[in-house]
Design a protein around this motif. Structure first.
Motif, PDB file in Angstrom:
ATOM      1  N   ILE A  28       0.835  -1.204   0.000  1.00  0.00           N
ATOM      2  CA  ILE A  28       0.000   0.000   0.000  1.00  0.00           C
ATOM      3  C   ILE A  28       0.870   1.255   0.000  1.00  0.00           C
ATOM      4  CG2 ILE A  28      -1.615   1.355   1.411  1.00  0.00           C
ATOM      5  CD1 ILE A  28      -2.771  -1.414   2.311  1.00  0.00           C
ATOM      6  N   ALA A  29       1.959   1.219   0.762  1.00  0.00           N
ATOM      7  CA  ALA A  29       2.821   2.390   0.889  1.00  0.00           C
ATOM      8  C   ALA A  29       3.870   2.499  -0.210  1.00  0.00           C
ATOM      9  CB  ALA A  29       3.527   2.360   2.244  1.00  0.00           C
ATOM     10  N   SER A  30       3.888   1.547  -1.133  1.00  0.00           N
ATOM     11  CA  SER A  30       4.915   1.582  -2.175  1.00  0.00           C
ATOM     12  C   SER A  30       4.752   2.813  -3.062  1.00  0.00           C
ATOM     13  CB  SER A  30       4.861   0.321  -3.035  1.00  0.00           C
ATOM     14  OG  SER A  30       3.730   0.354  -3.880  1.00  0.00           O
ATOM     15  N   ILE A  42      -4.767  -0.239  -5.321  1.00  0.00           N
ATOM     16  CA  ILE A  42      -4.692  -0.150  -3.857  1.00  0.00           C
ATOM     17  C   ILE A  42      -5.823  -0.908  -3.178  1.00  0.00           C
ATOM     18  CG2 ILE A  42      -6.019   1.967  -3.537  1.00  0.00           C
ATOM     19  CD1 ILE A  42      -3.658   2.808  -1.635  1.00  0.00           C
ATOM     20  N   ALA A  43      -6.909  -1.182  -3.901  1.00  0.00           N
ATOM     21  CA  ALA A  43      -8.065  -1.834  -3.284  1.00  0.00           C
ATOM     22  C   ALA A  43      -7.753  -3.256  -2.825  1.00  0.00           C
ATOM     23  CB  ALA A  43      -9.238  -1.844  -4.255  1.00  0.00           C
ATOM     24  N   PRO A  45      -4.852  -4.847  -1.924  1.00  0.00           N
ATOM     25  CA  PRO A  45      -4.083  -4.992  -0.675  1.00  0.00           C
ATOM     26  C   PRO A  45      -4.847  -4.491   0.551  1.00  0.00           C
ATOM     27  CG  PRO A  45      -2.881  -3.611  -2.258  1.00  0.00           C
ATOM     28  CD  PRO A  45      -4.120  -4.076  -2.906  1.00  0.00           C
ATOM     29  N   LEU A  46      -5.743  -3.517   0.377  1.00  0.00           N
ATOM     30  CA  LEU A  46      -6.549  -3.054   1.508  1.00  0.00           C
ATOM     31  C   LEU A  46      -7.523  -4.142   1.968  1.00  0.00           C
ATOM     32  CD1 LEU A  46      -7.329   0.634   0.505  1.00  0.00           C
ATOM     33  CD2 LEU A  46      -6.003  -0.133   2.478  1.00  0.00           C
ATOM     34  N   VAL A  47      -8.136  -4.823   1.013  1.00  0.00           N
ATOM     35  CA  VAL A  47      -9.044  -5.923   1.352  1.00  0.00           C
ATOM     36  C   VAL A  47      -8.263  -7.048   2.027  1.00  0.00           C
ATOM     37  CG1 VAL A  47     -10.533  -7.724   0.384  1.00  0.00           C
ATOM     38  CG2 VAL A  47     -10.716  -5.373  -0.448  1.00  0.00           C
ATOM     39  N   GLU A  48      -7.116  -7.401   1.464  1.00  0.00           N
ATOM     40  CA  GLU A  48      -6.291  -8.457   2.047  1.00  0.00           C
ATOM     41  C   GLU A  48      -5.813  -8.084   3.445  1.00  0.00           C
ATOM     42  OE1 GLU A  48      -3.171  -9.218  -0.752  1.00  0.00           O
ATOM     43  OE2 GLU A  48      -4.535 -10.118  -2.212  1.00  0.00           O
ATOM     44  N   GLN A  49      -5.560  -6.807   3.660  1.00  0.00           N
ATOM     45  CA  GLN A  49      -5.128  -6.348   4.976  1.00  0.00           C
ATOM     46  C   GLN A  49      -6.227  -6.606   6.012  1.00  0.00           C
ATOM     47  OE1 GLN A  49      -4.202  -2.152   5.431  1.00  0.00           O
ATOM     48  NE2 GLN A  49      -2.460  -2.698   6.710  1.00  0.00           N
ATOM     49  N   ARG A  50      -7.465  -6.351   5.638  1.00  0.00           N
ATOM     50  CA  ARG A  50      -8.585  -6.598   6.560  1.00  0.00           C
ATOM     51  C   ARG A  50      -8.707  -8.098   6.836  1.00  0.00           C
ATOM     52  NH1 ARG A  50      -9.795  -4.626  10.646  1.00  0.00           N
ATOM     53  NH2 ARG A  50     -10.773  -6.440  11.478  1.00  0.00           N
ATOM     54  N   LEU A  51      -8.554  -8.916   5.802  1.00  0.00           N
ATOM     55  CA  LEU A  51      -8.622 -10.368   5.985  1.00  0.00           C
ATOM     56  C   LEU A  51      -7.512 -10.860   6.914  1.00  0.00           C
ATOM     57  CD1 LEU A  51      -9.358 -11.518   2.313  1.00  0.00           C
ATOM     58  CD2 LEU A  51     -10.939 -11.540   4.248  1.00  0.00           C
TER      59      LEU A  51
END
Length: 78
Positions: A28-30, A42-43, A45-51
């Motif tokens: 996300i920060a790349s 970006i969507a 990795p954000l979803v995967e982060q929540r998982l």
């Protein structure tokens, strides 16, 4: 300290989830994502982060439940 099978799976789940969180945060920060040029956007990795966060929370609850059950068993035996 003896680690039960349940504890081992829970700890493995926490470790795997934390590794995923670190990977997602880095993606996300790349610079590519910040410039809008990321290959996955970006969507995802954000979803995967929540998982991954859910995985860590669930694994921690498994450890907590096991601890409570062992405490109850010890109380019953005493």
């Amino acid at each position: 300290m003896t680690v039960s099978i349940t504890s081992g799976y829970a700890l493995s789940g926490i470790q795997s989830g934390m590794q995923g969180l670190r990977s997602n945060a880095a993606e996300i920060a790349s610079a590519d994502n910040l410039n809008g040029q990321g290959t996955r956007g970006i969507a995802q990795p954000l979803v995967e982060q929540r998982l991954n966060a859910n995985q860590v929370e669930a694994s921690a609850k498994v450890l907590q439940t096991e601890n409570q059950m062992l405490g109850t068993l010890i109380d019953m035996k005493v």
